[in-house]
Design a protein around this motif. Structure first.
Motif, mmCIF file in Angstrom:
data_model
loop_
_atom_site.group_PDB
_atom_site.id
_atom_site.type_symbol
_atom_site.label_atom_id
_atom_site.label_comp_id
_atom_site.label_asym_id
_atom_site.label_seq_id
_atom_site.Cartn_x
_atom_site.Cartn_y
_atom_site.Cartn_z
ATOM 1 N N PHE A 13 -61.292 -17.181 0.310
ATOM 2 C CA PHE A 13 -61.213 -18.599 2.029
ATOM 3 C C PHE A 13 -60.362 -19.058 1.362
ATOM 4 O O PHE A 13 -60.014 -19.636 0.383
ATOM 5 C CB PHE A 13 -63.099 -17.947 1.229
ATOM 6 N N LEU A 14 -60.196 -20.578 2.232
ATOM 7 C CA LEU A 14 -59.517 -20.955 2.496
ATOM 8 C C LEU A 14 -61.094 -22.226 2.432
ATOM 9 O O LEU A 14 -61.043 -23.033 3.341
ATOM 10 C CB LEU A 14 -58.988 -21.618 3.180
ATOM 11 N N GLU A 15 -60.934 -23.055 1.093
ATOM 12 C CA GLU A 15 -62.265 -23.337 1.267
ATOM 13 C C GLU A 15 -61.442 -25.159 1.618
ATOM 14 O O GLU A 15 -61.820 -26.217 2.696
ATOM 15 C CB GLU A 15 -62.857 -24.390 0.084
ATOM 16 N N ASN A 16 -60.283 -25.828 1.622
ATOM 17 C CA ASN A 16 -59.105 -26.805 1.848
ATOM 18 C C ASN A 16 -58.356 -26.668 1.945
ATOM 19 O O ASN A 16 -57.968 -26.172 1.043
ATOM 20 C CB ASN A 16 -60.339 -28.317 0.929
ATOM 21 N N ILE A 17 -57.491 -28.033 2.642
ATOM 22 C CA ILE A 17 -56.447 -27.597 1.877
ATOM 23 C C ILE A 17 -56.071 -29.638 1.982
ATOM 24 O O ILE A 17 -56.552 -29.915 3.252
ATOM 25 C CB ILE A 17 -55.123 -26.488 3.756
ATOM 26 N N CYS A 27 -45.664 -31.094 -1.176
ATOM 27 C CA CYS A 27 -46.446 -29.814 -1.118
ATOM 28 C C CYS A 27 -47.544 -29.763 -0.144
ATOM 29 O O CYS A 27 -48.257 -30.809 0.108
ATOM 30 C CB CYS A 27 -46.917 -30.129 -2.827
ATOM 31 N N VAL A 28 -48.275 -28.412 -0.754
ATOM 32 C CA VAL A 28 -49.277 -28.312 0.198
ATOM 33 C C VAL A 28 -50.525 -27.904 -0.871
ATOM 34 O O VAL A 28 -50.711 -27.142 -1.641
ATOM 35 C CB VAL A 28 -49.535 -27.177 0.962
ATOM 36 N N ASN A 29 -51.398 -28.806 -1.201
ATOM 37 C CA ASN A 29 -52.931 -28.575 -1.974
ATOM 38 C C ASN A 29 -53.889 -27.129 -1.211
ATOM 39 O O ASN A 29 -54.207 -27.892 -0.229
ATOM 40 C CB ASN A 29 -53.664 -29.417 -2.197
ATOM 41 N N CYS A 30 -53.460 -25.906 -2.225
ATOM 42 C CA CYS A 30 -54.711 -25.146 -1.119
ATOM 43 C C CYS A 30 -55.862 -25.526 -1.988
ATOM 44 O O CYS A 30 -55.813 -24.855 -3.190
ATOM 45 C CB CYS A 30 -54.462 -23.767 -0.792
ATOM 46 N N TRP A 31 -57.159 -24.666 -1.529
ATOM 47 C CA TRP A 31 -58.567 -24.564 -2.906
ATOM 48 C C TRP A 31 -59.495 -23.411 -1.795
ATOM 49 O O TRP A 31 -59.526 -22.873 -0.957
ATOM 50 C CB TRP A 31 -59.599 -25.824 -2.773
ATOM 51 N N ILE A 32 -58.821 -22.556 -3.106
ATOM 52 C CA ILE A 32 -59.137 -21.054 -2.690
ATOM 53 C C ILE A 32 -60.518 -20.516 -3.323
ATOM 54 O O ILE A 32 -60.555 -21.054 -4.814
ATOM 55 C CB ILE A 32 -57.997 -20.392 -2.695
ATOM 56 N N LYS A 33 -61.069 -19.668 -2.827
ATOM 57 C CA LYS A 33 -62.280 -19.288 -3.040
ATOM 58 C C LYS A 33 -61.650 -17.459 -2.845
ATOM 59 O O LYS A 33 -61.613 -17.042 -1.959
ATOM 60 C CB LYS A 33 -63.588 -19.637 -2.708
ATOM 61 N N THR A 64 -63.700 -16.862 -7.517
ATOM 62 C CA THR A 64 -63.070 -17.299 -8.122
ATOM 63 C C THR A 64 -62.949 -18.647 -8.198
ATOM 64 O O THR A 64 -62.828 -18.687 -6.303
ATOM 65 C CB THR A 64 -61.864 -16.843 -9.401
ATOM 66 N N ARG A 65 -62.538 -19.776 -8.097
ATOM 67 C CA ARG A 65 -61.700 -21.219 -7.584
ATOM 68 C C ARG A 65 -61.103 -21.299 -8.070
ATOM 69 O O ARG A 65 -60.336 -21.683 -9.366
ATOM 70 C CB ARG A 65 -63.181 -22.176 -7.946
ATOM 71 N N GLU A 66 -59.954 -21.919 -6.830
ATOM 72 C CA GLU A 66 -58.530 -22.173 -7.778
ATOM 73 C C GLU A 66 -58.348 -23.235 -6.831
ATOM 74 O O GLU A 66 -57.978 -22.793 -5.678
ATOM 75 C CB GLU A 66 -57.703 -21.269 -7.349
ATOM 76 N N HIS A 67 -57.314 -24.048 -7.585
ATOM 77 C CA HIS A 67 -56.825 -25.249 -6.976
ATOM 78 C C HIS A 67 -54.754 -24.978 -6.789
ATOM 79 O O HIS A 67 -54.666 -24.497 -8.139
ATOM 80 C CB HIS A 67 -56.805 -26.373 -7.194
ATOM 81 N N ALA A 80 -44.988 -22.891 -6.620
ATOM 82 C CA ALA A 80 -46.322 -22.755 -6.544
ATOM 83 C C ALA A 80 -47.077 -23.201 -7.937
ATOM 84 O O ALA A 80 -45.735 -23.216 -9.003
ATOM 85 C CB ALA A 80 -46.856 -21.841 -6.004
ATOM 86 N N LYS A 81 -47.725 -23.335 -7.812
ATOM 87 C CA LYS A 81 -48.658 -23.506 -9.504
ATOM 88 C C LYS A 81 -49.856 -23.681 -9.283
ATOM 89 O O LYS A 81 -50.212 -24.706 -8.072
ATOM 90 C CB LYS A 81 -48.061 -25.062 -10.396
ATOM 91 N N ILE A 82 -50.547 -23.342 -10.603
ATOM 92 C CA ILE A 82 -52.070 -23.306 -10.281
ATOM 93 C C ILE A 82 -52.062 -24.928 -10.994
ATOM 94 O O ILE A 82 -52.380 -24.694 -12.166
ATOM 95 C CB ILE A 82 -53.038 -22.470 -10.793
ATOM 96 N N ASN A 83 -53.559 -25.506 -10.168
ATOM 97 C CA ASN A 83 -54.026 -27.089 -10.570
ATOM 98 C C ASN A 83 -54.940 -26.253 -11.553
ATOM 99 O O ASN A 83 -55.072 -27.004 -12.443
ATOM 100 C CB ASN A 83 -53.767 -28.008 -10.105
ATOM 101 N N SER A 84 -55.900 -25.707 -10.989
ATOM 102 C CA SER A 84 -57.159 -25.953 -11.783
ATOM 103 C C SER A 84 -57.494 -23.859 -11.450
ATOM 104 O O SER A 84 -57.311 -23.326 -9.853
ATOM 105 C CB SER A 84 -58.192 -26.263 -11.515
ATOM 106 N N CYS A 85 -58.180 -23.379 -12.665
ATOM 107 C CA CYS A 85 -58.759 -22.000 -11.942
ATOM 108 C C CYS A 85 -60.130 -21.983 -12.959
ATOM 109 O O CYS A 85 -60.532 -22.769 -13.893
ATOM 110 C CB CYS A 85 -58.067 -21.300 -12.317
#
Length: 136
Positions: A13-17, A27-33, A64-67, A80-85
């Motif tokens: 799921f895309l929670e925010n962008i 860059c594009v920041n994506c918060w994924i669930k 899992t929630r990832e930024h 890409a990089k994962i900022n948080s998980c």
């Protein structure tokens, strides 16, 4: 919460962008669930055990929630990089959390889940009249 895609691992799921600028450029920041399927949860648990990573509680991994940050100035050589998980159990307890914002960007492998995420986000944005990838 829009569904990006579904595979054998679970539903993404895309929670925010939002767009931002970093040292690598735009860059594009994506918060994924990611809500795991039964087999996806089991696969994560088994992989952790095989790699010698402590897996206590992961037999009940639910989501899992990832930024994730995608560097779009490099497109089509996407970075890409994962900022948080943060990983959660079925009863919404945090199994573990990591902040990796200081890690470097890495090239996204063609055909990978990251490439699929980014491509889907770009397609969804275009449907709403938003162009994420800069024209060169």
């Amino acid at each position: 919460m829009p569904i990006l895609f579904e595979d054998e691992t679970g539903v993404y799921f895309l929670e925010n962008i939002e767009k931002s600028t970093e040292t690598v450029g735009d860059c594009v920041n994506c918060w994924i669930k990611i809500i795991y399927s039964i087999s996806g949860s089991k696969q994560v648990y088994e992989t952790m055990k095989e790699c010698g990573i402590p897996a206590d509680g992961y037999e009940s991994l639910q989501y899992t929630r990832e930024h994730i940050v995608f560097a779009i100035d490099k497109y089509p050589s996407l970075l890409a990089k994962i900022n948080s998980c943060t990983n959660y159990s079925a009863d919404d307890e945090i199994l573990d959390s990591s902040n990796t914002a200081d890690h470097p960007f890495r090239e996204v492998a063609p055909g990978s889940v990251f490439e699929k995420m980014f491509s889907t986000v770009v397609q969804r944005a275009r449907l709403h009249g938003v162009e994420i990838i800069p024209s060169k």
